[in-house]
Motif scaffolding. Structure first.
Motif, PDB file in Angstrom:
ATOM      1  N   ILE A 139       0.828  -1.217   0.000  1.00 34.10           N
ATOM      2  CA  ILE A 139       0.000   0.000   0.000  1.00 34.10           C
ATOM      3  C   ILE A 139       0.858   1.261   0.000  1.00 34.10           C
ATOM      4  O   ILE A 139       0.630   2.188  -0.770  1.00 34.10           O
ATOM      5  CB  ILE A 139      -0.957   0.000   1.216  1.00 34.10           C
ATOM      6  CG1 ILE A 139      -1.819  -1.271   1.215  1.00 34.10           C
ATOM      7  CG2 ILE A 139      -1.848   1.241   1.195  1.00 34.10           C
ATOM      8  CD1 ILE A 139      -2.708  -1.406   2.420  1.00 34.10           C
ATOM      9  N   GLY A 140       1.855   1.312   0.889  1.00 28.46           N
ATOM     10  CA  GLY A 140       2.725   2.483   0.955  1.00 28.46           C
ATOM     11  C   GLY A 140       3.360   2.603   2.328  1.00 28.46           C
ATOM     12  O   GLY A 140       2.783   2.171   3.340  1.00 28.46           O
ATOM     13  N   THR A 141       4.556   3.190   2.361  1.00 27.73           N
ATOM     14  CA  THR A 141       5.283   3.281   3.630  1.00 27.73           C
ATOM     15  C   THR A 141       4.600   4.211   4.628  1.00 27.73           C
ATOM     16  O   THR A 141       4.698   4.004   5.836  1.00 27.73           O
ATOM     17  CB  THR A 141       6.726   3.757   3.387  1.00 27.73           C
ATOM     18  OG1 THR A 141       6.697   5.027   2.703  1.00 27.73           O
ATOM     19  CG2 THR A 141       7.494   2.761   2.532  1.00 27.73           C
ATOM     20  N   VAL A 142       3.910   5.236   4.125  1.00 29.60           N
ATOM     21  CA  VAL A 142       3.172   6.132   5.028  1.00 29.60           C
ATOM     22  C   VAL A 142       2.117   5.338   5.786  1.00 29.60           C
ATOM     23  O   VAL A 142       1.940   5.495   6.999  1.00 29.60           O
ATOM     24  CB  VAL A 142       2.514   7.285   4.239  1.00 29.60           C
ATOM     25  CG1 VAL A 142       1.541   8.050   5.136  1.00 29.60           C
ATOM     26  CG2 VAL A 142       3.580   8.228   3.689  1.00 29.60           C
ATOM     27  N   TRP A 143       1.422   4.448   5.077  1.00 29.58           N
ATOM     28  CA  TRP A 143       0.371   3.658   5.704  1.00 29.58           C
ATOM     29  C   TRP A 143       0.937   2.650   6.698  1.00 29.58           C
ATOM     30  O   TRP A 143       0.285   2.304   7.683  1.00 29.58           O
ATOM     31  CB  TRP A 143      -0.469   2.955   4.641  1.00 29.58           C
ATOM     32  CG  TRP A 143      -1.311   3.928   3.878  1.00 29.58           C
ATOM     33  CD1 TRP A 143      -1.084   4.406   2.626  1.00 29.58           C
ATOM     34  CD2 TRP A 143      -2.496   4.574   4.349  1.00 29.58           C
ATOM     35  NE1 TRP A 143      -2.045   5.320   2.271  1.00 29.58           N
ATOM     36  CE2 TRP A 143      -2.938   5.443   3.309  1.00 29.58           C
ATOM     37  CE3 TRP A 143      -3.232   4.528   5.530  1.00 29.58           C
ATOM     38  CZ2 TRP A 143      -4.069   6.231   3.428  1.00 29.58           C
ATOM     39  CZ3 TRP A 143      -4.362   5.314   5.646  1.00 29.58           C
ATOM     40  CH2 TRP A 143      -4.771   6.146   4.606  1.00 29.58           C
ATOM     41  N   GLY A 144       2.150   2.173   6.437  1.00 28.51           N
ATOM     42  CA  GLY A 144       2.797   1.275   7.393  1.00 28.51           C
ATOM     43  C   GLY A 144       3.020   1.960   8.729  1.00 28.51           C
ATOM     44  O   GLY A 144       2.753   1.397   9.805  1.00 28.51           O
ATOM     45  N   ILE A 145       3.517   3.211   8.686  1.00 30.11           N
ATOM     46  CA  ILE A 145       3.743   3.972   9.919  1.00 30.11           C
ATOM     47  C   ILE A 145       2.425   4.330  10.589  1.00 30.11           C
ATOM     48  O   ILE A 145       2.279   4.214  11.820  1.00 30.11           O
ATOM     49  CB  ILE A 145       4.552   5.255   9.617  1.00 30.11           C
ATOM     50  CG1 ILE A 145       5.956   4.884   9.129  1.00 30.11           C
ATOM     51  CG2 ILE A 145       4.635   6.133  10.866  1.00 30.11           C
ATOM     52  CD1 ILE A 145       6.801   6.069   8.727  1.00 30.11           C
ATOM     53  N   MET A 146       1.444   4.744   9.799  1.00 33.15           N
ATOM     54  CA  MET A 146       0.163   5.147  10.384  1.00 33.15           C
ATOM     55  C   MET A 146      -0.583   3.962  10.998  1.00 33.15           C
ATOM     56  O   MET A 146      -1.359   4.129  11.942  1.00 33.15           O
ATOM     57  CB  MET A 146      -0.714   5.822   9.328  1.00 33.15           C
ATOM     58  CG  MET A 146      -0.150   7.151   8.813  1.00 33.15           C
ATOM     59  SD  MET A 146       0.350   8.295  10.133  1.00 33.15           S
ATOM     60  CE  MET A 146      -1.235   8.657  10.899  1.00 33.15           C
ATOM     61  N   LEU A 147      -0.345   2.754  10.490  1.00 28.13           N
ATOM     62  CA  LEU A 147      -0.923   1.572  11.121  1.00 28.13           C
ATOM     63  C   LEU A 147      -0.333   1.382  12.521  1.00 28.13           C
ATOM     64  O   LEU A 147      -1.049   1.040  13.467  1.00 28.13           O
ATOM     65  CB  LEU A 147      -0.670   0.331  10.267  1.00 28.13           C
ATOM     66  CG  LEU A 147      -1.226  -0.986  10.816  1.00 28.13           C
ATOM     67  CD1 LEU A 147      -2.733  -0.928  10.961  1.00 28.13           C
ATOM     68  CD2 LEU A 147      -0.817  -2.157   9.917  1.00 28.13           C
ATOM     69  N   ALA A 148       0.973   1.629  12.645  1.00 30.93           N
ATOM     70  CA  ALA A 148       1.605   1.556  13.966  1.00 30.93           C
ATOM     71  C   ALA A 148       0.994   2.590  14.908  1.00 30.93           C
ATOM     72  O   ALA A 148       0.773   2.321  16.102  1.00 30.93           O
ATOM     73  CB  ALA A 148       3.116   1.763  13.838  1.00 30.93           C
ATOM     74  N   VAL A 149       0.711   3.779  14.385  1.00 31.58           N
ATOM     75  CA  VAL A 149       0.067   4.824  15.191  1.00 31.58           C
ATOM     76  C   VAL A 149      -1.323   4.374  15.637  1.00 31.58           C
ATOM     77  O   VAL A 149      -1.732   4.617  16.781  1.00 31.58           O
ATOM     78  CB  VAL A 149      -0.024   6.148  14.389  1.00 31.58           C
ATOM     79  CG1 VAL A 149      -0.850   7.184  15.154  1.00 31.58           C
ATOM     80  CG2 VAL A 149       1.379   6.697  14.110  1.00 31.58           C
ATOM     81  N   ALA A 150      -2.041   3.698  14.743  1.00 32.72           N
ATOM     82  CA  ALA A 150      -3.384   3.212  15.091  1.00 32.72           C
ATOM     83  C   ALA A 150      -3.321   2.209  16.238  1.00 32.72           C
ATOM     84  O   ALA A 150      -4.151   2.254  17.166  1.00 32.72           O
ATOM     85  CB  ALA A 150      -4.040   2.574  13.861  1.00 32.72           C
ATOM     86  N   PHE A 151      -2.339   1.311  16.194  1.00 28.44           N
ATOM     87  CA  PHE A 151      -2.157   0.360  17.306  1.00 28.44           C
ATOM     88  C   PHE A 151      -1.782   1.102  18.586  1.00 28.44           C
ATOM     89  O   PHE A 151      -2.271   0.767  19.675  1.00 28.44           O
ATOM     90  CB  PHE A 151      -1.063  -0.649  16.962  1.00 28.44           C
ATOM     91  CG  PHE A 151      -1.545  -1.845  16.187  1.00 28.44           C
ATOM     92  CD1 PHE A 151      -2.300  -2.828  16.801  1.00 28.44           C
ATOM     93  CD2 PHE A 151      -1.238  -1.985  14.846  1.00 28.44           C
ATOM     94  CE1 PHE A 151      -2.747  -3.937  16.098  1.00 28.44           C
ATOM     95  CE2 PHE A 151      -1.673  -3.089  14.122  1.00 28.44           C
ATOM     96  CZ  PHE A 151      -2.429  -4.067  14.739  1.00 28.44           C
ATOM     97  N   LEU A 152      -0.906   2.105  18.463  1.00 27.85           N
ATOM     98  CA  LEU A 152      -0.471   2.884  19.625  1.00 27.85           C
ATOM     99  C   LEU A 152      -1.661   3.546  20.315  1.00 27.85           C
ATOM    100  O   LEU A 152      -1.817   3.459  21.549  1.00 27.85           O
ATOM    101  CB  LEU A 152       0.543   3.941  19.177  1.00 27.85           C
ATOM    102  CG  LEU A 152       1.009   4.944  20.239  1.00 27.85           C
ATOM    103  CD1 LEU A 152       1.845   4.249  21.301  1.00 27.85           C
ATOM    104  CD2 LEU A 152       1.812   6.066  19.582  1.00 27.85           C
ATOM    105  N   ILE A 153      -2.521   4.196  19.524  1.00 29.68           N
ATOM    106  CA  ILE A 153      -3.664   4.919  20.090  1.00 29.68           C
ATOM    107  C   ILE A 153      -4.760   3.951  20.551  1.00 29.68           C
ATOM    108  O   ILE A 153      -5.263   4.044  21.674  1.00 29.68           O
ATOM    109  CB  ILE A 153      -4.228   5.919  19.068  1.00 29.68           C
ATOM    110  CG1 ILE A 153      -3.186   7.008  18.764  1.00 29.68           C
ATOM    111  CG2 ILE A 153      -5.519   6.549  19.584  1.00 29.68           C
ATOM    112  CD1 ILE A 153      -3.587   7.959  17.658  1.00 29.68           C
ATOM    113  N   GLY A 154      -5.113   3.001  19.679  1.00 33.68           N
ATOM    114  CA  GLY A 154      -6.179   2.065  20.025  1.00 33.68           C
ATOM    115  C   GLY A 154      -5.817   1.205  21.232  1.00 33.68           C
ATOM    116  O   GLY A 154      -6.611   1.077  22.185  1.00 33.68           O
ATOM    117  N   GLY A 155      -4.618   0.633  21.192  1.00 33.79           N
ATOM    118  CA  GLY A 155      -4.176  -0.186  22.322  1.00 33.79           C
ATOM    119  C   GLY A 155      -3.971   0.632  23.569  1.00 33.79           C
ATOM    120  O   GLY A 155      -4.265   0.180  24.687  1.00 33.79           O
ATOM    121  N   GLY A 156      -3.472   1.862  23.391  1.00 31.04           N
ATOM    122  CA  GLY A 156      -3.253   2.738  24.542  1.00 31.04           C
ATOM    123  C   GLY A 156      -4.551   3.093  25.245  1.00 31.04           C
ATOM    124  O   GLY A 156      -4.634   3.067  26.482  1.00 31.04           O
TER     125      GLY A 156
END
Length: 402
Positions: free
Chosen positions: A163-180
């Motif tokens: 999909i793209g490297t930006v989306w790879g990083i933003m997926l990590a952010v989603a886990f950070l916020i959702g899991g947090g």
């Protein structure tokens, strides 16, 4: 397995393990996500290495500092503030290419604001279960975190490439916020209050078991980082073989944690578990064949989660409750520095003598990881038949009756 089933039936245990694993999932994603994105943006692995170094330095500094702040301001305020800052910093790198220097500064901020989920949850654990369940719980936690290191890189690589490297990083952010958020809403965070420590920052390292766990954790993770570099160098970055071997290595750790987690922790426990890591790694270095490496890195992996569980337990049993979060922060910092040092040493040897050099480095580090607890056995608490919970912050007061 019955002890683990009983643990997971204990109120809140399964939920908080799942929540903290989700919140920590970016730990297995961010380094690779940044590597792919920065290299794609600047066409340079060297620049990517500089940004990752800044991130690691920030995380190493943050470990004991943010952990200690939880005793002053409370777990929820510290974790929430850190989570917001970290998410904004990571998103900025993904969405706004501001130049190499700016990306390094922002990566440093992201590292400094990494939420102290791991110290928080390991401070909470002793308040959730009885003393006989604490050591198996530490082992279950150490085993379960292998999911982060197995699935995290696979998911972020797939998303970044497809999909793209930006989306790879933003997926990590989603886990950070959702899991947090999931972790922050756990009732246990409201029930457990870390007393404010009366000691200066770093004094907890004067406790021999804390220093022992920090040093051995450094050596263990350094050895693992060198193994990872050696496997990638052997099979190439794009080879499926590297992923298969590293997955088997992680599965070995998972199996070891679940198999040995219920064993009593005596003064030889850490040395014995590190001996497994050393023997497996040393034999693996003899032949860089995929099946040979898979078998003997599986053997080496068997010692990893059990060794980490022992470190968590001896730290818990050796410090006051008000110092547990900071103590685990230092242990985490040692492991982060170990990852950087192990990768760097392996890189030098790979450039010099080839992939086998990384396995030589890993075996040497694992040997030191065995010798340190062997020679420092007198600093290793004997927890057989003893409560591994932290020491109380208040002493009993003698009363006169009569």
């Amino acid at each position: 397995m019955s002890s683990y089933r009983d643990l997971l039936k204990t109120r809140g245990v399964a939920r908080i393990i799942a929540a903290q694993l989700t919140a920590r999932f970016p730990n297995g994603m961010l380094s690779l996500a940044f590597l792919l994105h920065i290299e794609h943006t600047y066409d340079s692995y060297g620049v990517a290495g500089l940004v990752l170094a800044a991130l690691s330095i920030g995380q190493a500094i943050a470990g004991p500092l943010t952990s200690r702040l939880m005793g002053r301001w409370g777990m929820r305020p510290v974790i929430l503030t850190a989570m917001i800052i970290c998410a904004l910093a990571i998103s900025t790198i993904a969405l706004f290419p501001l130049g190499i220097a700016a990306d390094m500064v922002i990566a440093l901020v992201a590292g400094l604001s990494t939420p102290p989920i791991q110290p928080a949850v390991r401070t909470i654990y002793p308040k959730m279960v009885n003393s006989s369940q604490l050591t198996p719980l530490f082992s279950l936690d150490a085993s379960a975190q292998e999911i982060i290191w197995v699935l995290g890189p696979v998911i972020v690589t797939f998303v970044s490439i497809q999909i793209g490297t930006v989306w790879g990083i933003m997926l990590a952010v989603a886990f950070l916020i959702g899991g947090g958020i999931w972790f922050l809403t756990s009732p246990e965070l409201g029930r457990v209050r870390i007393p404010r420590s009366k000691r200066k920052l770093g004094v907890v390292l004067k406790k021999p078991p804390v220093l022992l766990a920090t040093v051995v954790g450094f050596l263990l993770v350094a050895a693992c980082a060198a193994i990872e570099a050696g496997v990638v160098s052997t099979f190439g970055e794009g080879g499926a073989e590297a992923g298969i071997v590293l997955a088997i290595f992680a599965v070995g750790s998972l199996v070891g944690g679940l198999s040995l987690g219920h064993k009593p922790i005596g003064p030889w426990a850490l040395a014995r578990r590190m001996a497994i890591v050393f023997v497996g790694t040393a034999i693996a270095a003899a032949w860089l064949n995929i099946w040979w490496l898979a078998v003997f890195l599986f053997v080496a992996g068997i010692g990893i989660a059990p060794a980490l569980a022992v470190m968590f337990a001896i730290v818990s049993a050796s410090v006051r409750f008000s110092d547990t979060a900071e103590a685990y922060g230092w242990v985490g910092t040692g492991q982060l520095i170990g990852a950087a040092v192990g990768s760097a040493l392996a890189g030098f040897l790979i450039d010099g003598i080839g992939a086998v050099g990384a396995f030589i480095v890993a075996a040497a580090l694992a040997l030191l990881g065995f010798l340190v607890p062997l020679l420092g056995k007198r600093f290793h608490p004997d927890l057989r038949g003893r409560d591994a919970s932290p020491l109380p912050d208040t002493e009993p007061v003698a009363t006169i009756t009569g």
